[in-house]
Design an enzyme around this catalytic site. Structure first.
Site, PDB file in Angstrom:
ATOM      1  CG  ASP A  79      35.227  37.295  33.936  1.00  0.00           C
ATOM      2  OD1 ASP A  79      36.144  37.094  33.125  1.00  0.00           O
ATOM      3  OD2 ASP A  79      34.664  36.396  34.578  1.00  0.00           O
ATOM      4  CD  GLU A 113      38.666  31.037  29.980  1.00  0.00           C
ATOM      5  OE1 GLU A 113      37.993  30.036  30.277  1.00  0.00           O
ATOM      6  OE2 GLU A 113      38.203  32.016  29.362  1.00  0.00           O
TER       7      GLU A 113
END
Length: 563
Positions: A109, A262
């Site tokens: 991430d 995202e």
């Protein structure tokens, strides 16, 4: 199965990440190796065999960086260190090597819209030290007058006053997560150094968190109360320089690495635009389809009401606008959303509906993402009070409602909280019916779902007809069938209230997927396909119809055919 015809593969734009199945791990809730009640990296390494047996290709590891943990690791204090609760860098290296040794890849991430307010960059910025003075969004002014009316995505103002600098700083999430000022080239250089540092350690790509919020206007205008979403979000979402910033990131990420961004607030058209513009993004997480069941009002009781035809329309738009033209990230849940079975299935048909959702995700065009516990059909839990909630977003929104007098008690928002809280996805992984679900020897950091004695990995692996084995078979089917990866998608019976059916076709290879997305029997009717004596490739009931057109499908029955 294997391909039955020879395909002209020169007509297929093949990439390893298109053919992969990704498994997302939320480390805090996956497996605890040392008995402190918190999942950790050695605990993940202990369970890698579970991922290998399931057949997944990629692990997406949610943040494990050093963090004060105000937002469960998404507030990073040091990008080059591991959170003490999770282990150390040598533990991370062992996990990387174990995954690579089994042929699986690892993506991390990348959280660079914001840092923790304990990050060295912020501490030096608040002291106005040299180049760091402009690392964040600072506005001078009275402590009683914020720069504008922008609201945080987590509830409350998007500005907090810092007494040390005597200025306001911007945070579109929690007040402990100040936003980096991407207009500053020094910030962008520091971020690319972080990216390069992790790539040099052998990772295989990034899931890029909250990248739709990187670009903000220089003047910080007021938010428009008529715009959907929090006030000001139209100014701090998909800003004018976002493409430029992503291009700079893409320039330092090798082509063979996987990148998934995202992008909250992005439409399908936006997603396609940002993927097409350069080499920075292979795919995008966008969320229009996950708005189909959102009641909107936290005091309302209509949460969970949704229409299958509307859902089909949204998913088909994603397939046509994004998956066909570029590529799609296929998901219905993750660490920020409730459990899939409780949201899009039916707990009364937990096994059947969990298998149906798996069938759906693994037969669409795009890269499927599985969230931990999805493969055994984990469900939402039940919260009796706000004190049971850890999720900073839910707590912030409810506290704002209480402070503003919009509600008088938790009971007035309990329906919404129990439907949508992010904590549903964060209850610990249910490994066995044993004490504490075999997640930990200590007290779990978040309460277990009470149904772990019935829903757990050990029992699922022992049962050949379980949700786990259905996912395993689906992954194997997809790996062997290029039509399910690259084939064209065509929706059938768009107005049907119960049946979601579609075809996938690649050359002469044709697949038909029929899902009865309801708790009542349903007949599949279509003039668009002739599938008499079709070959059943996989189904979630014994005795699936071999002539699907005109056949009755049982509650939450899902069947994949070759015809």
């Amino acid at each position: 199965m294997t391909q039955t015809t020879t395909l002209d593969e020169s007509r297929i734009d093949r990439d390893w990440w298109k053919e992969a199945v990704v498994y997302q791990i939320y480390p805090r809730s996956f497996n605890d190796s040392d008995g402190d009640g918190v999942g950790d990296i050695p605990g993940i390494t202990e369970r890698v065999h579970h991922l290998d047996d399931l057949g997944v290709d990629v692990v997406w590891l949610c943040p494990v960086y050093d963090s004060p943990n105000h937002d469960n690791g998404y507030d990073i204090r040091d990008y080059r260190a591991i959170m003490d609760e999770f282990g150390d860098m040598s533990d991370w290296e062992r996990l990387r090597d174990e995954l690579h040794g089994r042929g699986m890849k690892l993506i991390m991430d990348l959280v660079v819209n914001h840092t923790s307010n304990e990050h060295e960059w912020f501490q030096r910025s608040r002291r106005e030290e040299g180049e760091y003075a402009d690392y964040y969004h600072w506005v001078d002014g009275s402590p009683d007058e914020p720069p504008n009316n922008w609201q945080s995505l987590f509830g409350g103002p998007a500005w907090s006053y810092d007494d040390e600098r005597e200025a306001w700083y911007l945070h579109v999430f929690n007040e402990n997560q100040p936003d980096l000022n991407w207009r500053n080239p020094d910030v962008r250089e520091a971020v690319t150094d972080v990216v390069t540092w992790w790539l040099d350690r052998g990772i295989d790509g990034f899931r890029m968190d909250a990248i739709s919020h990187l670009s903000k206007p220089a003047g910080y205008p007021d938010g428009d109360p008529d715009e959907p979403g929090p006030l000001g979000s139209e100014h701090y979402t998909l800003g004018p320089r976002l493409g430029e910033y992503l291009d700079e990131l893409g320039a330092v990420i090798p082509d063979e690495a996987m990148t998934a961004g995202e992008m909250g607030g992005a439409s399908a058209e936006d997603a396609r635009e940002y993927i097409e513009r350069g080499d920075s993004l292979d795919m995008v997480f966008h969320f229009d389809h996950l708005g189909v069941d959102q009641g909107g009002d936290w005091t309302g009781d209509d949460w969970g009401e949704w229409s299958l035809p509307e859902f089909k329309e949204l998913m088909t738009r994603n397939q046509r606008e994004v998956a066909r033209e570029t590529w799609e990230a296929l998901f219905l849940g993750n660490h920020d959303h409730p459990r899939i079975v409780s949201r899009f299935g039916d707990e009364s048909y937990r096994r059947e509906s969990a298998k149906l959702v798996g069938t759906f995700l693994l037969t669409m065009r795009g890269t499927p993402y599985l969230y931990q516990g999805q493969e055994i059909g984990m469900t939402n839990t039940e919260f009796e009070s706000l004190e049971e909630i850890d999720d900073a977003m839910t707590v912030g929104i409810v506290e704002d409602l209480l402070a503003d007098g919009a509600v008088d008690s938790f009971d007035e928002v309990r329906t919404a909280v129990n439907y949508r809280s992010r904590d549903h996805a964060r209850t610990p992984m249910q490994w066995a019916a044993a004490d504490r679900a075999d997640f930990t020897d200590g007290d779990p950091w978040l309460a277990l779902n009470d149904n772990y004695t019935d829903v757990n990995v050990e029992d699922a692996v022992a049962d050949s007809e379980s949700v786990w084995h259905h996912y395993r078979r689906l992954i194997e089917l997809r790996r062997d069938d290029l039509a399910l990866v690259y084939g064209d998608y065509e929706l059938l019976a768009p107005e049907d209230e119960q049946i979601y059916a579609y075809t996938r076709q690649l050359g002469d290879e044709r697949r038909l997927v029929v899902c009865n997305w309801s708790a009542e029997p349903a007949v599949f009717e279509s003039d668009a396909v002739t599938a008499a004596d079709a070959e059943v490739l996989i189904g979630n009931y014994d005795g699936a119809p071999t002539d699907p057109v005109g056949a009755e499908f049982r509650p939450f029955e899902a069947v994949v055919y070759a015809y």
